[in-house]
Design a protein around this motif. Structure first.
Motif, PDB file in Angstrom:
ATOM      1  N   GLU A  20       1.000  -1.355  -0.169  1.00 32.33           N
ATOM      2  CA  GLU A  20       0.006   0.274   0.089  1.00 32.33           C
ATOM      3  C   GLU A  20       0.988   1.166   0.392  1.00 32.33           C
ATOM      4  N   LYS A  21       1.760   0.940   0.672  1.00 33.02           N
ATOM      5  CA  LYS A  21       2.972   2.912   0.695  1.00 33.02           C
ATOM      6  C   LYS A  21       3.646   2.706  -0.507  1.00 33.02           C
ATOM      7  N   TYR A  22       4.443   1.804  -0.579  1.00 32.11           N
ATOM      8  CA  TYR A  22       6.026   1.890  -2.338  1.00 32.11           C
ATOM      9  C   TYR A  22       4.241   1.608  -3.553  1.00 32.11           C
ATOM     10  N   GLY A  23       3.800   0.724  -3.263  1.00 31.24           N
ATOM     11  CA  GLY A  23       3.588   0.248  -4.566  1.00 31.24           C
ATOM     12  C   GLY A  23       4.563  -0.198  -5.146  1.00 31.24           C
ATOM     13  N   ILE A  24       4.253  -0.237  -7.025  1.00 25.20           N
ATOM     14  CA  ILE A  24       5.100  -0.617  -7.816  1.00 25.20           C
ATOM     15  C   ILE A  24       6.497   0.203  -7.779  1.00 25.20           C
ATOM     16  N   PHE A  25       7.365   0.310  -6.991  1.00 21.59           N
ATOM     17  CA  PHE A  25       8.260   1.448  -5.951  1.00 21.59           C
ATOM     18  C   PHE A  25       8.986   0.084  -5.666  1.00 21.59           C
ATOM     19  N   ARG A  26       7.740  -0.573  -4.006  1.00 22.75           N
ATOM     20  CA  ARG A  26       8.713  -1.533  -2.870  1.00 22.75           C
ATOM     21  C   ARG A  26       9.938  -2.792  -3.511  1.00 22.75           C
ATOM     22  N   PRO A  27      10.215  -3.289  -4.678  1.00 30.33           N
ATOM     23  CA  PRO A  27      11.462  -4.488  -4.722  1.00 30.33           C
ATOM     24  C   PRO A  27      12.367  -3.075  -4.833  1.00 30.33           C
ATOM     25  N   PHE A  28      12.851  -1.595  -5.680  1.00 28.61           N
ATOM     26  CA  PHE A  28      13.918  -0.684  -5.244  1.00 28.61           C
ATOM     27  C   PHE A  28      13.929  -0.339  -3.983  1.00 28.61           C
ATOM     28  N   ILE A  29      12.944  -0.290  -3.084  1.00 28.98           N
ATOM     29  CA  ILE A  29      12.983   0.652  -2.091  1.00 28.98           C
ATOM     30  C   ILE A  29      13.999  -0.577  -0.990  1.00 28.98           C
ATOM     31  N   THR A  30      12.941  -1.883  -1.222  1.00 25.15           N
ATOM     32  CA  THR A  30      13.361  -3.079  -0.377  1.00 25.15           C
ATOM     33  C   THR A  30      14.993  -3.189  -0.502  1.00 25.15           C
ATOM     34  N   ASN A  31      15.348  -2.636  -1.573  1.00 26.64           N
ATOM     35  CA  ASN A  31      16.697  -3.491  -2.017  1.00 26.64           C
ATOM     36  C   ASN A  31      18.050  -2.610  -1.459  1.00 26.64           C
TER      37      ASN A  31
ATOM     38  N   PRO B  76      18.055   0.027   1.917  1.00 27.55           N
ATOM     39  CA  PRO B  76      17.226   0.422   3.252  1.00 27.55           C
ATOM     40  C   PRO B  76      17.343   2.341   3.677  1.00 27.55           C
ATOM     41  N   GLU B  77      19.083   2.977   2.714  1.00 26.82           N
ATOM     42  CA  GLU B  77      19.510   4.023   2.684  1.00 26.82           C
ATOM     43  C   GLU B  77      18.040   4.278   2.374  1.00 26.82           C
ATOM     44  N   VAL B  78      17.131   4.201   1.370  1.00 30.84           N
ATOM     45  CA  VAL B  78      15.688   5.062   0.281  1.00 30.84           C
ATOM     46  C   VAL B  78      14.720   4.939   1.628  1.00 30.84           C
ATOM     47  N   GLU B  79      14.690   3.629   2.423  1.00 30.18           N
ATOM     48  CA  GLU B  79      13.446   3.743   3.232  1.00 30.18           C
ATOM     49  C   GLU B  79      13.810   4.487   4.470  1.00 30.18           C
ATOM     50  N   LEU B  80      14.829   4.368   4.034  1.00 25.75           N
ATOM     51  CA  LEU B  80      14.747   5.727   6.410  1.00 25.75           C
ATOM     52  C   LEU B  80      14.793   6.205   5.865  1.00 25.75           C
ATOM     53  N   PHE B  81      15.003   7.109   4.717  1.00 20.46           N
ATOM     54  CA  PHE B  81      15.266   8.725   4.347  1.00 20.46           C
ATOM     55  C   PHE B  81      13.891   9.336   4.268  1.00 20.46           C
ATOM     56  N   LEU B  82      12.732   8.475   3.454  1.00 19.67           N
ATOM     57  CA  LEU B  82      11.116   8.698   2.891  1.00 19.67           C
ATOM     58  C   LEU B  82      10.472   9.021   4.596  1.00 19.67           C
ATOM     59  N   ARG B  83      11.148   7.489   5.531  1.00 18.12           N
ATOM     60  CA  ARG B  83      10.242   7.952   7.353  1.00 18.12           C
ATOM     61  C   ARG B  83      10.904   8.517   7.179  1.00 18.12           C
ATOM     62  N   THR B  84      12.113   9.072   7.700  1.00 15.68           N
ATOM     63  CA  THR B  84      12.475  10.539   8.375  1.00 15.68           C
ATOM     64  C   THR B  84      11.889  12.165   7.671  1.00 15.68           C
ATOM     65  N   THR B  85      10.856  11.655   6.591  1.00 14.06           N
ATOM     66  CA  THR B  85      10.718  12.613   5.071  1.00 14.06           C
ATOM     67  C   THR B  85       9.131  12.773   5.779  1.00 14.06           C
ATOM     68  N   GLN B  86       8.402  11.570   6.049  1.00 10.28           N
ATOM     69  CA  GLN B  86       7.127  11.295   6.404  1.00 10.28           C
ATOM     70  C   GLN B  86       7.015  12.220   7.995  1.00 10.28           C
TER      71      GLN B  86
END
Length: 753
Positions: A170-181, A183-193
């Protein structure tokens, strides 16, 4: 143990009550007083069992009702069939040869289809037998209860894992494979949120302002008193009062700067790569000298003529310029300013003492010697369109319009009246008397039709203009002119297109109007009311001193549509001299020059060989073969104007240091002045004149009288509207033929006698 205070009895969560009542829906191993971890076995299983049993009971009741209704309908149908059969047997009987009788209806086999009632069987029930209820309890509820009562809690692990996967989708949609590979991107997104949720990205400031509201208002007032630029004052107000954050202010400044630069960098049409470079404003505030107010300094500046007079020791050298513009007024300077923006070095030669076209009273001792008198019609309509046309020529570093502003003529009280027409004979019974007719912006064409109905006897227009003109001849004529004027842009576009493209354009109604006289349209469209004919002639021929019988219908249509556009007329603040000063600043800052008081003698031309032969190859296909024929075509080389000769014998010949720029001479003096008075006789006889030129006639001489009035408009009790006395639109004297009884239309305008 503390001294002086007894021990406090504590409640135990493991205390079991004796003889306690169990809940209605509970499992067999439930102990009252303890919390069971198996919610499915203790609560959900009994509840679902009861719901299944209740559903089965409802289904059984509905089926019993259904069977009863079907049986009743079947019994009724059998009774109806028996009665019908008995009736048929009584009526139809056959007599045999021996005298006996038989039924007419033959016995038929029982092959009638099974009868089906119209009542629907109960549907929508999941449980239709006790076997299904038992299977639901043993195959569904019991395994589920055992799964949830397991000590390892594996079901929670699987449930949490499934929930986590669903949240990722629900959160990342089609970008989920890229974000799971990554982790720094996911950390940046969580910080921004998290920062966004805390309001750090909001354009409005969080917390207390740096200054209280009273102090901020005082600071803004001091900035205004010290003449700080309004842009800085507006930004300060947004920061202190509205509470915008600094990054939002920087974003606003960046967007505004880019917008201004985009407007300043407008390309000139049909000139690829030529960018409009901004120039400095033509007027700047200077130090206060002589205790003069800002308004007084502006008035003194506007008393300065535009350009440098030739008699004041001015030396001219045509080789310093590649373009020459002949004429004066805003039209000539606007042409020169656009050419300057396009990279040309322009020399403007004005025959007047002031290149703006304004006149001044000579040898005056009343204080009007330096006051500019506007002897031309400098009013404009459709001011927004005019400003878009002026912007490429006027834009400066601080203003897209070069500091030039337009004000609407008239006031709201008088309906923004801009013209007062006095036409001899109109509105009266006498030929010399006249009733002034006021043209106002309010109402547009409908307002003019209402005034014509009130003062000139025309029929009243309808309340809704969408219903058509009704019986109003004025409104019908104005709508016909508006239809022709709608094609005027295409007509003028055809004048600047190359010859090979003109055939692609169809003939427009405006083009047909330009080759016909105004009087033909007026007599044909308005034969019943001579006063309306004179009014339309006066509005359409307002700036001319010739009769409608000698004037083209084209400018008549344009003037009528401009007067009835509903926007009224606008006038440049400071008069045409302020507009021309702004245009002159553009010309001079781009290396050009404006010289006034120049008397022309004739134009100078450079002639090439009169005729030149060129080879033309025609290709034709004949019998599957390509044939080429070569012919010689003689073309006439038109001469090129390279300069002008002044009356004192000085020859100004243009030269261009850039070989890619061809010298050019532009005349804004009109056809008669250019092709009759300035064009050499040998050039005119050898190469001819433009098509349609012989049809032109020189206008009658115009005498201008300058009258100066001291005082303001309120003190003098004068209006801002222009007053026109138009004898060329005088009332036509219609007469009736005594023999035929037909009305003979008279000529509009004065008589030659």
């Amino acid at each position: 143990m503390r001294m002086g205070r007894p021990n406090k009895k504590r409640r135990s969560s493991k205390k079991i009550k004796e003889n306690a009542v169990k809940p209605k829906y509970s499992s067999g191993n439930l102990v009252v007083g303890q919390v069971s971890s198996n919610v499915v076995a203790s609560f959900m299983t009994p509840l679902l069992n009861d719901m299944a049993s209740l559903s089965l009971e409802n289904y059984a009741d509905l089926m019993l009702q259904y069977d009863d209704e079907v049986a009743a309908l079947r019994k009724q149908k059998l009774e109806d069939e028996a009665a019908s059969k008995e009736k048929d047997q009584e009526e139809e009987v056959e007599v045999n040869m021996d005298g006996s009788t038989t039924d007419a209806v033959e016995d038929q086999e029982d092959d009638v289809e099974e009868w089906m009632p119209d009542i629907e069987e109960p549907k929508g029930f999941l449980f239709r037998s006790q076997r299904l209820v038992d299977e639901f309890a043993t195959d569904v509820l019991s395994p589920t209860a055992r799964q949830f009562s397991a000590q390892t809690n594996e079901w929670k692990v699987h449930a949490n894992a499934a929930k986590f996967e669903r949240q990722l989708d629900e959160k990342y949609g089609i970008f989920r494979p890229f974000i799971t590979n990554h982790p720094e991107v996911e950390l940046f997104l969580r910080t921004t949120q998290r920062k966004y949720a805390m309001g750090q990205f909001s354009p409005l400031r969080q917390g207390e302002p740096p200054l209280n509201r009273t102090t901020a208002i005082i600071m803004l007032f001091m900035m205004h008193r010290n003449k700080v630029r309004w842009e800085a004052t507006a930004l300060a107000a947004l920061f202190f009062l509205v509470g915008l954050q600094p990054w939002a202010l920087v974003l606003i400044v960046s967007l505004g700067y880019n917008r201004v630069q985009a407007r300043k960098s407008l390309k000139i049409g049909c000139m690829d790569g030529k960018i409009v470079e901004p120039v400095e404003p033509y007027y700047k505030e200077t130090e206060n000298e002589g205790n003069m107010t800002t308004e007084q300094r502006k008035q003194e500046f506007l008393k300065t003529p535009v350009g440098t007079n030739l008699d004041k020791g001015t030396s001219l050298n045509g080789s310093d310029y590649d373009t020459m513009v002949l004429g004066s007024g805003a039209d000539a300077l606007y042409t020169a300013a656009l050419l300057s923006r396009a990279g040309r070095t322009v020399l403007v030669l004005s025959p007047d003492e002031d290149a703006s076209g304004c006149q001044m009273i000579q040898n005056d001792d009343k204080g009007f010697g330096s006051v500019p008198f506007d002897v031309r019609d400098s009013t404009v309509t459709n001011v927004q369109r005019q400003q878009k046309l002026l912007a490429p020529a006027l834009c400066t570093t601080t203003d897209l319009q070069g500091g030039v502003r337009f004000a609407q003529i008239g006031t709201e009280a008088d309906g923004f009246a801009f013209n007062i027409l006095s036409i001899p004979g109109m509105g009266t019974d006498g030929s010399s008397e006249s009733v002034p007719f006021v043209l106002r912006a309010a109402g547009g064409a409908m307002g003019l039709a209402e005034d014509a109905a009130t003062f000139l006897g025309d029929a009243s227009p309808p309340d809704d203009i969408s219903e058509g003109p009704g019986n109003s001849m004025t409104l019908a004529y104005l709508q016909a002119c508006a239809g022709m004027n709608a094609t005027a842009s295409q007509y003028y576009l055809s004048k600047v297109l190359p010859e090979k493209y003109k055939d692609m354009l169809s003939t427009t109604s405006y083009q047909e109007a330009t080759i016909r006289r105004t009087s033909q349209f007026l007599d044909q469209c308005l034969p019943l009311n001579a006063h309306i004919r004179s009014l339309m002639a006066g509005i359409g021929n307002r700036g001319e001193n010739i009769k409608p019988s000698k004037m083209s219908m084209g400018p008549h249509v344009s003037n009528l549509c401009a007067a009835t556009s509903g926007e009224g007329m606008h006038y440049p603040i400071g008069g045409p001299r302020s507009l021309c000063h702004a245009l002159a600043a553009v010309i001079e800052q781009n290396g050009g020059r404006i010289v006034t008081g120049v008397s022309y003698k004739e134009l100078l031309f450079e002639e090439k060989s009169p005729k030149e032969s060129k080879k033309k190859i025609d290709t034709k296909k004949k019998d599957d073969k390509i044939e080429q024929t070569e012919t010689k075509v003689e073309t006439v080389n038109m001469p090129k104007c390279k300069g002008v000769t002044l009356k004192d014998g000085t020859k100004l010949i243009l030269e261009s240091a850039d070989t890619s720029i061809e010298p050019a001479v532009v005349s804004t003096l009109g056809f008669i002045m250019t092709f009759i008075h300035l064009l050499p006789e040998d050039i005119r006889s050898n190469y001819g004149v433009p098509v349609g030129f012989p049809a032109l006639a020189e206008r009658r001489p115009v005498l201008r009288v300058l009258i100066g009035l001291k005082g303001t408009a309120e003190e003098l009790n004068v209006t801002g509207a222009d007053y026109y006395r138009l004898p060329a639109a005088g009332l036509a004297r219609d007469e009736m033929d005594p023999v035929t009884g037909q009305v003979m239309l008279g000529e509009i305008g004065w008589t030659d006698d």
